[in-house]
Design a protein around this motif. Structure first.
Motif, short mmCIF file in Angstrom:
data_model
loop_
_atom_site.label_atom_id
_atom_site.label_comp_id
_atom_site.label_asym_id
_atom_site.label_seq_id
_atom_site.Cartn_x
_atom_site.Cartn_y
_atom_site.Cartn_z
N GLY A 166 27.23 -11.27 -4.31
CA GLY A 166 27.23 -11.81 -5.81
C GLY A 166 26.05 -12.34 -6.44
N GLY A 167 26.26 -12.38 -7.41
CA GLY A 167 26.91 -12.85 -8.48
C GLY A 167 27.75 -14.09 -8.25
N ASN A 168 27.32 -15.41 -8.33
CA ASN A 168 27.79 -16.78 -8.37
C ASN A 168 27.74 -17.40 -9.76
OD1 ASN A 168 28.46 -17.19 -5.16
ND2 ASN A 168 26.62 -15.87 -5.56
N GLY A 169 28.74 -17.88 -10.07
CA GLY A 169 28.90 -18.67 -11.56
C GLY A 169 28.39 -19.98 -11.55
N ILE A 170 28.54 -20.57 -10.38
CA ILE A 170 28.08 -22.10 -10.49
C ILE A 170 26.41 -22.08 -10.13
CG2 ILE A 170 28.28 -24.35 -9.14
CD1 ILE A 170 31.06 -23.23 -8.46
N VAL A 171 25.87 -22.90 -11.01
CA VAL A 171 24.44 -23.02 -10.79
C VAL A 171 23.91 -23.59 -9.52
CG1 VAL A 171 22.32 -24.12 -11.77
CG2 VAL A 171 24.33 -23.34 -13.25
N GLY A 172 23.16 -22.93 -8.90
CA GLY A 172 22.54 -23.08 -7.56
C GLY A 172 23.39 -23.01 -6.41
N ALA A 173 24.64 -22.72 -6.45
CA ALA A 173 25.86 -22.40 -5.34
C ALA A 173 25.32 -21.24 -4.47
CB ALA A 173 27.10 -22.43 -5.99
N GLN A 174 24.68 -20.38 -5.13
CA GLN A 174 24.35 -19.34 -3.99
C GLN A 174 23.24 -19.57 -2.92
OE1 GLN A 174 23.48 -19.65 -7.21
NE2 GLN A 174 21.34 -18.99 -7.67
N VAL A 175 22.45 -20.59 -3.21
CA VAL A 175 21.31 -20.89 -2.24
C VAL A 175 22.10 -21.52 -0.82
CG1 VAL A 175 19.40 -22.42 -1.82
CG2 VAL A 175 19.96 -21.35 -4.17
N PRO A 176 22.74 -22.37 -0.90
CA PRO A 176 23.70 -22.56 0.54
C PRO A 176 24.23 -21.59 1.16
CG PRO A 176 24.08 -24.66 -1.19
CD PRO A 176 23.31 -23.19 -1.81
N ALA A 202 18.27 -24.32 -11.41
CA ALA A 202 18.85 -24.51 -10.18
C ALA A 202 17.72 -25.23 -9.21
CB ALA A 202 19.68 -23.32 -9.72
N ALA A 203 16.55 -25.15 -9.82
CA ALA A 203 15.60 -25.73 -8.76
C ALA A 203 15.59 -27.17 -8.09
CB ALA A 203 14.07 -25.70 -9.26
N ASN A 204 16.21 -27.99 -9.08
CA ASN A 204 16.39 -29.34 -8.70
C ASN A 204 17.99 -29.97 -8.27
OD1 ASN A 204 17.57 -29.30 -11.23
ND2 ASN A 204 16.70 -31.12 -11.94
N GLN A 205 18.82 -28.73 -7.86
CA GLN A 205 20.18 -29.06 -7.59
C GLN A 205 20.00 -29.75 -6.22
OE1 GLN A 205 23.19 -28.66 -9.46
NE2 GLN A 205 21.70 -28.21 -11.15
N VAL A 206 21.05 -30.58 -5.72
CA VAL A 206 21.08 -31.09 -4.66
C VAL A 206 21.33 -29.97 -3.65
CG1 VAL A 206 22.43 -32.94 -3.16
CG2 VAL A 206 22.09 -33.23 -5.55
#
Length: 220
Positions: A166-176, A202-206
């Protein structure tokens, strides 16, 4: 066509095109007036905790060059059509286009091995195409039809294929999630990597910052 493009670039001594490509394109090989292979040199890398840099030169065959060009053209036309359908309200909800970024997915896909995988954010139309989805299935998904990549239920931001998560709609959620895929590769012992793509927003997302440390602990 590729032969004409390469030849014209190399002949532009002192022109803008020559200044732009001269540091990269170093040679063109062919016979009988046709181009069969082009060589490219990359600029020096700044290394961090690496003993050896990536390869400083590479080659591209005529067949590879034409394939990359066709893929980029197809994505550009796909996104142009998607933009028009969105304006006509044939595509509902969100519609994030990949126009101008075609070379990213085409280039990365060309370097992937069979065990490697990709996960990205919400601009995933081009990625779905290069990872194996047909243009018809992508357009069907955008317009909510059952012939779509995920039966018309995912829409613009949620398309999937083999080794494409995917394809993920939440900013930064694809990294974990990408870290989890990498950990799975480690358990399977297949030598595969996961390419997790995200933008500067998304670079500064927790989740993105924390998962870097997790990957270090997991050695993935």
């Amino acid at each position: 066509m590729l032969t004409n493009i390469l030849t014209s670039v190399l002949r532009r001594r002192g022109g803008a095109g020559q200044r732009a490509l001269a540091p990269f394109m170093t040679a063109v090989r062919g016979a009988g007036g046709s181009c069969s292979e082009a060589s490219f040199d990359t600029r020096p890398y700044k290394l961090h905790k690496l003993d050896e840099p990536p390869a400083a030169s590479t080659t591209c065959t005529r067949e590879e060059g034409l394939l990359y060009y066709r893929q980029m053209q197809m994505i550009r036309r796909l996104e142009a059509a998607s933009g028009n359908l969105y304006k006509e309200k044939a595509i509902r909800g969100f519609c994030h286009l990949y126009s101008g970024q075609e070379a990213i997915c085409v280039g990365i896909k060309a370097a992937l091995r069979p065990a490697d995988s990709v996960i990205t954010a919400y601009r995933d139309h081009g990625w779905a195409y290069v990872m194996g989805c047909s243009v018809t299935s992508v357009m069907a998904e955008l317009t909510g039809r059952s012939q779509g990549v995920v039966r018309g239920k995912g829409g613009s931001m949620h398309m999937y294929a083999k080794n494409f998560y995917g394809g993920n709609g939440i900013v930064g959620a694809q990294v974990p999630l990408g870290a989890g895929v990498a950990l799975a590769n480690k358990y399977l012992g297949n030598g595969g990597i996961n390419v997790s793509l995200y933008g500067d927003g998304a670079a500064n997302q927790v989740g993105g910052c924390g998962v870097v440390w997790v990957c270090v602990w997991w050695c993935v």
